[in-house]
Design a protein around this motif. Structure first.
Motif, PDB file in Angstrom:
ATOM      1  N   THR A 250       0.556  -1.516   0.028  1.00 37.44           N
ATOM      2  CA  THR A 250      -0.237   0.090   0.305  1.00 37.44           C
ATOM      3  C   THR A 250       0.884   1.132  -0.280  1.00 37.44           C
ATOM      4  OG1 THR A 250      -1.954  -1.134   0.846  1.00 37.44           O
ATOM      5  CG2 THR A 250      -1.708   1.548   1.188  1.00 37.44           C
ATOM      6  N   PRO A 251       1.947   1.165   1.119  1.00 34.31           N
ATOM      7  CA  PRO A 251       2.490   2.683   0.528  1.00 34.31           C
ATOM      8  C   PRO A 251       3.307   2.865  -0.480  1.00 34.31           C
ATOM      9  CG  PRO A 251       2.964   1.413   2.787  1.00 34.31           C
ATOM     10  CD  PRO A 251       2.283   0.651   2.540  1.00 34.31           C
ATOM     11  N   PHE A 252       4.048   1.484  -1.303  1.00 38.11           N
ATOM     12  CA  PHE A 252       4.686   1.665  -2.575  1.00 38.11           C
ATOM     13  C   PHE A 252       3.676   2.280  -3.008  1.00 38.11           C
ATOM     14  CE2 PHE A 252       6.893  -1.306  -5.818  1.00 38.11           C
ATOM     15  CZ  PHE A 252       7.593  -0.165  -6.431  1.00 38.11           C
ATOM     16  N   GLU A 253       2.327   2.172  -3.229  1.00 42.83           N
ATOM     17  CA  GLU A 253       0.799   2.003  -4.958  1.00 42.83           C
ATOM     18  C   GLU A 253       0.543   3.526  -4.401  1.00 42.83           C
ATOM     19  OE1 GLU A 253      -0.880  -1.422  -5.283  1.00 42.83           O
ATOM     20  OE2 GLU A 253       0.229  -2.358  -6.585  1.00 42.83           O
ATOM     21  N   THR A 254       1.002   3.610  -2.828  1.00 41.93           N
ATOM     22  CA  THR A 254      -0.337   5.032  -2.749  1.00 41.93           C
ATOM     23  C   THR A 254       0.990   6.726  -2.318  1.00 41.93           C
ATOM     24  OG1 THR A 254      -0.264   4.742   0.336  1.00 41.93           O
ATOM     25  CG2 THR A 254      -1.883   4.469  -1.762  1.00 41.93           C
ATOM     26  N   GLY A 255       2.309   6.536  -2.922  1.00 41.97           N
ATOM     27  CA  GLY A 255       3.018   6.931  -2.839  1.00 41.97           C
ATOM     28  C   GLY A 255       3.937   7.543  -1.896  1.00 41.97           C
TER      29      GLY A 255
ATOM     30  N   ASP B  66       5.641   5.385  -0.465  1.00 47.94           N
ATOM     31  CA  ASP B  66       7.219   4.551  -0.720  1.00 47.94           C
ATOM     32  C   ASP B  66       8.113   4.552  -1.706  1.00 47.94           C
ATOM     33  OD1 ASP B  66       9.637   2.015  -0.264  1.00 47.94           O
ATOM     34  OD2 ASP B  66       7.821   0.663   0.018  1.00 47.94           O
ATOM     35  N   ASP B  67       9.661   4.400  -1.866  1.00 51.67           N
ATOM     36  CA  ASP B  67      10.574   3.768  -2.871  1.00 51.67           C
ATOM     37  C   ASP B  67      10.104   2.807  -3.491  1.00 51.67           C
ATOM     38  OD1 ASP B  67      12.159   3.230  -1.601  1.00 51.67           O
ATOM     39  OD2 ASP B  67      13.523   4.657  -2.108  1.00 51.67           O
ATOM     40  N   GLY B  68       9.723   1.601  -2.580  1.00 53.70           N
ATOM     41  CA  GLY B  68      10.127   0.346  -3.340  1.00 53.70           C
ATOM     42  C   GLY B  68      10.602  -0.765  -1.966  1.00 53.70           C
ATOM     43  N   THR B  69      11.976   0.390  -1.302  1.00 57.45           N
ATOM     44  CA  THR B  69      12.610  -0.388  -0.381  1.00 57.45           C
ATOM     45  C   THR B  69      11.678  -1.411   1.153  1.00 57.45           C
ATOM     46  OG1 THR B  69      14.222   1.235  -0.401  1.00 57.45           O
ATOM     47  CG2 THR B  69      14.682  -0.232   0.875  1.00 57.45           C
ATOM     48  N   ARG B  70      10.863  -0.545   1.124  1.00 54.77           N
ATOM     49  CA  ARG B  70      10.055  -1.734   2.705  1.00 54.77           C
ATOM     50  C   ARG B  70       9.681  -2.924   1.808  1.00 54.77           C
ATOM     51  NH1 ARG B  70       6.975   3.440   5.314  1.00 54.77           N
ATOM     52  NH2 ARG B  70       7.155   4.634   3.127  1.00 54.77           N
ATOM     53  N   PHE B  71       8.497  -1.959   0.665  1.00 54.61           N
ATOM     54  CA  PHE B  71       8.364  -3.308  -0.170  1.00 54.61           C
ATOM     55  C   PHE B  71       8.530  -4.659  -0.326  1.00 54.61           C
ATOM     56  CE2 PHE B  71       7.046  -4.651  -4.303  1.00 54.61           C
ATOM     57  CZ  PHE B  71       6.332  -5.717  -4.099  1.00 54.61           C
ATOM     58  N   ALA B  72       9.511  -4.097  -0.591  1.00 58.01           N
ATOM     59  CA  ALA B  72      10.876  -4.753  -1.474  1.00 58.01           C
ATOM     60  C   ALA B  72      10.909  -6.145  -0.287  1.00 58.01           C
ATOM     61  CB  ALA B  72      11.815  -5.410  -1.935  1.00 58.01           C
ATOM     62  N   ARG B  73      11.407  -5.618   0.692  1.00 51.34           N
ATOM     63  CA  ARG B  73      12.494  -6.262   2.083  1.00 51.34           C
ATOM     64  C   ARG B  73      10.846  -6.612   2.548  1.00 51.34           C
ATOM     65  NH1 ARG B  73      15.577  -1.235   4.525  1.00 51.34           N
ATOM     66  NH2 ARG B  73      17.496  -1.443   2.486  1.00 51.34           N
ATOM     67  N   ALA B  74       9.910  -5.995   2.605  1.00 51.62           N
ATOM     68  CA  ALA B  74       8.273  -6.765   3.371  1.00 51.62           C
ATOM     69  C   ALA B  74       8.203  -8.427   2.671  1.00 51.62           C
ATOM     70  CB  ALA B  74       7.197  -5.541   3.476  1.00 51.62           C
ATOM     71  N   ALA B  75       7.917  -7.976   1.235  1.00 51.23           N
ATOM     72  CA  ALA B  75       7.737  -8.973  -0.191  1.00 51.23           C
ATOM     73  C   ALA B  75       8.885 -10.371   0.053  1.00 51.23           C
ATOM     74  CB  ALA B  75       7.969  -8.427  -1.697  1.00 51.23           C
ATOM     75  N   LEU B  76       9.979 -10.378   0.523  1.00 50.70           N
ATOM     76  CA  LEU B  76      10.942 -10.932   1.160  1.00 50.70           C
ATOM     77  C   LEU B  76      10.428 -11.533   2.251  1.00 50.70           C
ATOM     78  CD1 LEU B  76      14.392  -9.191  -0.362  1.00 50.70           C
ATOM     79  CD2 LEU B  76      13.101 -11.440  -1.216  1.00 50.70           C
ATOM     80  N   GLU B  77      10.514 -10.650   3.423  1.00 51.16           N
ATOM     81  CA  GLU B  77      10.427 -11.840   4.301  1.00 51.16           C
ATOM     82  C   GLU B  77       8.851 -12.678   3.854  1.00 51.16           C
ATOM     83  OE1 GLU B  77       9.001 -10.711   9.499  1.00 51.16           O
ATOM     84  OE2 GLU B  77      10.108  -9.176   7.770  1.00 51.16           O
TER      85      GLU B  77
END
Length: 211
Positions: A48-53, A55-66
Protein backbone atom coordinates in the motif's frame (compact mmCIF):
# COMPACT_ATOMS: atom_id res chain seq x y z
CA UNK A 1 -21.08 18.66 -13.56
CA UNK A 2 -21.09 17.02 -16.97
CA UNK A 3 -23.68 14.46 -18.10
CA UNK A 4 -21.44 12.20 -20.21
CA UNK A 5 -20.72 8.58 -19.35
CA UNK A 6 -17.15 7.76 -18.34
CA UNK A 7 -15.57 4.42 -19.20
CA UNK A 8 -13.00 3.83 -16.45
CA UNK A 9 -10.41 1.09 -16.94
CA UNK A 10 -8.02 -0.71 -14.67
CA UNK A 11 -4.62 -1.16 -16.34
CA UNK A 12 -2.95 -4.41 -15.22
CA UNK A 13 -4.88 -7.49 -16.30
CA UNK A 14 -7.32 -5.43 -18.39
CA UNK A 15 -5.27 -3.29 -20.80
CA UNK A 16 -1.77 -4.18 -19.66
CA UNK A 17 -0.01 -7.53 -19.48
CA UNK A 18 1.10 -7.68 -15.84
CA UNK A 19 2.45 -11.11 -14.88
CA UNK A 20 2.58 -10.55 -11.14
CA UNK A 21 0.17 -13.36 -10.31
CA UNK A 22 1.78 -16.07 -12.43
CA UNK A 23 5.19 -14.62 -11.62
CA UNK A 24 4.56 -14.99 -7.91
CA UNK A 25 3.50 -18.62 -8.41
CA UNK A 26 6.81 -19.25 -10.18
CA UNK A 27 8.89 -17.28 -7.70
CA UNK A 28 7.47 -19.21 -4.75
CA UNK A 29 7.99 -22.48 -6.65
CA UNK A 30 4.35 -23.42 -6.43
CA UNK A 31 3.81 -22.65 -2.74
CA UNK A 32 1.15 -20.22 -3.97
CA UNK A 33 -1.47 -21.15 -6.54
CA UNK A 34 -2.92 -18.52 -8.87
CA UNK A 35 -5.76 -17.45 -6.58
CA UNK A 36 -3.50 -17.32 -3.52
CA UNK A 37 -1.04 -15.15 -5.45
CA UNK A 38 -3.81 -12.78 -6.57
CA UNK A 39 -5.11 -12.49 -3.02
CA UNK A 40 -1.61 -11.90 -1.72
CA UNK A 41 -1.19 -8.79 -3.88
CA UNK A 42 -4.66 -7.49 -3.00
CA UNK A 43 -4.15 -7.94 0.74
CA UNK A 44 -0.40 -7.40 1.23
CA UNK A 45 -0.25 -4.38 3.53
CA UNK A 46 3.33 -3.44 2.62
CA UNK A 47 2.39 -2.79 -0.99
CA UNK A 48 0.00 0.00 0.00
CA UNK A 49 2.67 2.63 0.80
CA UNK A 50 4.50 1.70 -2.43
CA UNK A 51 1.30 2.12 -4.45
CA UNK A 52 0.15 5.28 -2.68
CA UNK A 53 3.35 7.28 -2.96
CA UNK A 54 5.05 7.01 0.44
CA UNK A 55 7.62 4.29 -0.32
CA UNK A 56 10.21 4.13 -3.09
CA UNK A 57 10.02 0.33 -3.07
CA UNK A 58 12.67 -0.40 -0.47
CA UNK A 59 10.30 -1.20 2.39
CA UNK A 60 7.97 -3.06 0.04
CA UNK A 61 10.76 -5.31 -1.24
CA UNK A 62 12.04 -6.15 2.23
CA UNK A 63 8.57 -6.94 3.52
CA UNK A 64 7.79 -9.09 0.47
CA UNK A 65 10.98 -11.10 0.89
CA UNK A 66 10.12 -11.76 4.51
CA UNK A 67 6.47 -12.62 3.86
CA UNK A 68 7.33 -14.89 0.94
CA UNK A 69 10.39 -16.40 2.62
CA UNK A 70 12.59 -15.72 -0.40
CA UNK A 71 16.37 -15.81 -0.33
CA UNK A 72 17.31 -12.86 -2.54
CA UNK A 73 18.27 -9.22 -2.14
CA UNK A 74 15.67 -6.42 -2.23
CA UNK A 75 17.29 -5.10 -5.42
CA UNK A 76 17.01 -8.51 -7.08
CA UNK A 77 13.38 -8.82 -6.04
CA UNK A 78 12.53 -5.37 -7.42
CA UNK A 79 14.19 -6.29 -10.72
CA UNK A 80 11.99 -9.38 -10.97
CA UNK A 81 8.93 -7.39 -9.92
CA UNK A 82 9.65 -4.77 -12.60
CA UNK A 83 10.01 -7.44 -15.30
CA UNK A 84 6.48 -8.70 -14.62
CA UNK A 85 5.09 -5.57 -16.27
CA UNK A 86 5.07 -6.38 -20.00
CA UNK A 87 3.26 -3.33 -21.38
CA UNK A 88 -0.13 -3.07 -23.11
CA UNK A 89 -1.68 -6.18 -24.62
CA UNK A 90 -1.33 -6.33 -28.39
CA UNK A 91 -4.29 -4.41 -29.80
CA UNK A 92 -5.26 -2.77 -26.51
CA UNK A 93 -4.73 0.82 -27.61
CA UNK A 94 -6.42 0.18 -30.94
CA UNK A 95 -9.45 -1.17 -29.07
CA UNK A 96 -9.59 1.96 -26.90
CA UNK A 97 -9.43 4.12 -30.03
CA UNK A 98 -12.57 2.33 -31.31
CA UNK A 99 -14.64 3.54 -28.35
CA UNK A 100 -17.45 5.80 -29.54
CA UNK A 101 -16.71 9.52 -29.03
CA UNK A 102 -19.84 9.91 -26.93
CA UNK A 103 -17.94 8.23 -24.08
CA UNK A 104 -15.18 9.78 -21.99
CA UNK A 105 -12.21 7.48 -21.27
CA UNK A 106 -10.00 7.25 -18.20
CA UNK A 107 -7.68 4.84 -16.38
CA UNK A 108 -7.56 4.09 -12.65
CA UNK A 109 -4.61 1.84 -11.83
CA UNK A 110 -3.07 0.47 -8.65
CA UNK A 111 0.56 1.00 -9.59
CA UNK A 112 3.92 2.33 -8.47
CA UNK A 113 6.57 4.76 -9.74
CA UNK A 114 8.62 2.02 -11.43
CA UNK A 115 5.84 0.44 -13.47
CA UNK A 116 3.98 3.68 -14.18
CA UNK A 117 7.05 5.45 -15.52
CA UNK A 118 7.53 2.66 -18.05
CA UNK A 119 3.86 2.64 -19.03
CA UNK A 120 3.93 6.38 -19.66
CA UNK A 121 7.44 6.91 -21.06
CA UNK A 122 7.90 3.69 -23.02
CA UNK A 123 4.35 2.76 -24.02
CA UNK A 124 2.43 6.07 -23.77
CA UNK A 125 -0.57 4.26 -22.39
CA UNK A 126 -2.11 7.59 -21.40
CA UNK A 127 -2.45 8.98 -24.93
CA UNK A 128 -5.93 7.66 -25.85
CA UNK A 129 -7.40 8.67 -22.49
CA UNK A 130 -8.72 11.93 -21.12
CA UNK A 131 -6.97 11.19 -17.83
CA UNK A 132 -4.87 8.39 -16.35
CA UNK A 133 -5.04 8.13 -12.55
CA UNK A 134 -2.17 6.26 -10.86
CA UNK A 135 -2.62 5.22 -7.23
CA UNK A 136 0.85 6.39 -6.18
CA UNK A 137 0.10 9.85 -7.61
CA UNK A 138 -3.39 10.32 -6.13
CA UNK A 139 -2.53 8.74 -2.77
CA UNK A 140 -5.35 6.20 -2.81
CA UNK A 141 -5.60 2.60 -3.93
CA UNK A 142 -8.49 0.42 -5.08
CA UNK A 143 -10.67 -0.98 -3.62
CA UNK A 144 -10.63 1.90 -1.11
CA UNK A 145 -13.53 4.31 -1.77
CA UNK A 146 -11.10 7.24 -1.73
CA UNK A 147 -9.66 6.16 -5.07
CA UNK A 148 -13.04 6.17 -6.80
CA UNK A 149 -14.07 9.40 -5.09
CA UNK A 150 -10.90 11.10 -6.32
CA UNK A 151 -11.65 10.10 -9.91
CA UNK A 152 -15.24 11.33 -9.72
CA UNK A 153 -14.14 14.70 -8.33
CA UNK A 154 -11.41 15.11 -10.92
CA UNK A 155 -13.73 14.25 -13.82
CA UNK A 156 -16.68 16.17 -12.34
CA UNK A 157 -19.08 13.22 -12.47
CA UNK A 158 -21.14 11.19 -10.01
CA UNK A 159 -20.55 7.42 -9.64
CA UNK A 160 -23.70 6.61 -11.59
CA UNK A 161 -22.08 8.10 -14.70
CA UNK A 162 -19.12 5.70 -14.55
CA UNK A 163 -18.74 2.25 -16.11
CA UNK A 164 -15.75 0.56 -14.55
CA UNK A 165 -13.74 -2.45 -15.79
CA UNK A 166 -11.34 -4.35 -13.53
CA UNK A 167 -9.97 -7.88 -13.26
CA UNK A 168 -10.17 -8.09 -9.46
CA UNK A 169 -13.60 -8.89 -7.97
CA UNK A 170 -12.82 -6.87 -4.84
CA UNK A 171 -12.42 -3.71 -6.93
CA UNK A 172 -15.54 -4.46 -8.97
CA UNK A 173 -17.58 -4.94 -5.78
CA UNK A 174 -16.22 -1.70 -4.28
CA UNK A 175 -17.10 0.26 -7.42
CA UNK A 176 -20.63 -1.13 -7.37
CA UNK A 177 -21.00 -0.12 -3.73
CA UNK A 178 -20.04 3.40 -4.80
CA UNK A 179 -22.87 3.36 -7.35
CA UNK A 180 -20.83 2.67 -10.49
CA UNK A 181 -21.71 0.13 -13.15
CA UNK A 182 -18.79 -2.29 -12.78
CA UNK A 183 -17.78 -5.34 -14.80
CA UNK A 184 -15.07 -7.90 -14.09
CA UNK A 185 -12.93 -8.52 -17.18
CA UNK A 186 -9.71 -10.50 -17.42
CA UNK A 187 -7.72 -9.59 -20.48
CA UNK A 188 -8.51 -7.98 -23.78
CA UNK A 189 -11.00 -10.51 -25.14
CA UNK A 190 -13.29 -10.15 -22.12
CA UNK A 191 -12.92 -6.38 -22.24
CA UNK A 192 -13.85 -6.34 -25.92
CA UNK A 193 -16.93 -8.41 -25.19
CA UNK A 194 -17.99 -6.12 -22.33
CA UNK A 195 -17.59 -2.99 -24.44
CA UNK A 196 -19.54 -4.58 -27.29
CA UNK A 197 -22.33 -5.46 -24.84
CA UNK A 198 -22.60 -1.77 -23.96
CA UNK A 199 -22.48 -0.88 -27.69
CA UNK A 200 -19.49 1.31 -26.84
CA UNK A 201 -17.38 0.41 -29.89
CA UNK A 202 -17.35 1.80 -33.39
CA UNK A 203 -17.07 -0.85 -36.15
CA UNK A 204 -13.47 -1.81 -36.97
CA UNK A 205 -11.89 -0.22 -40.06
CA UNK A 206 -13.12 -1.86 -43.26
CA UNK A 207 -11.23 -5.01 -44.08
CA UNK A 208 -9.87 -5.46 -40.56
CA UNK A 209 -10.84 -8.06 -37.98
CA UNK A 210 -12.55 -6.68 -34.84
CA UNK A 211 -9.81 -8.38 -32.84
Amino acid sequence: MTDETVLLFDAGGVLVDWRGTSGLVELTQGRFDTEQARRFWMGFEAITPFETGSDDGTRFARAALEALELDMTPAAFLAVFDAWMRGPYAGAMALVERIRPTYRRAILSNTNPVHWRRLIDDYRIDLPFEKAFASHEIGARKPDPEAFEFVCRALDVVPGQVRFFDDNPECVDAAREMGMTATQVRGLDELRGALAKFDALRPPPEGRSPR
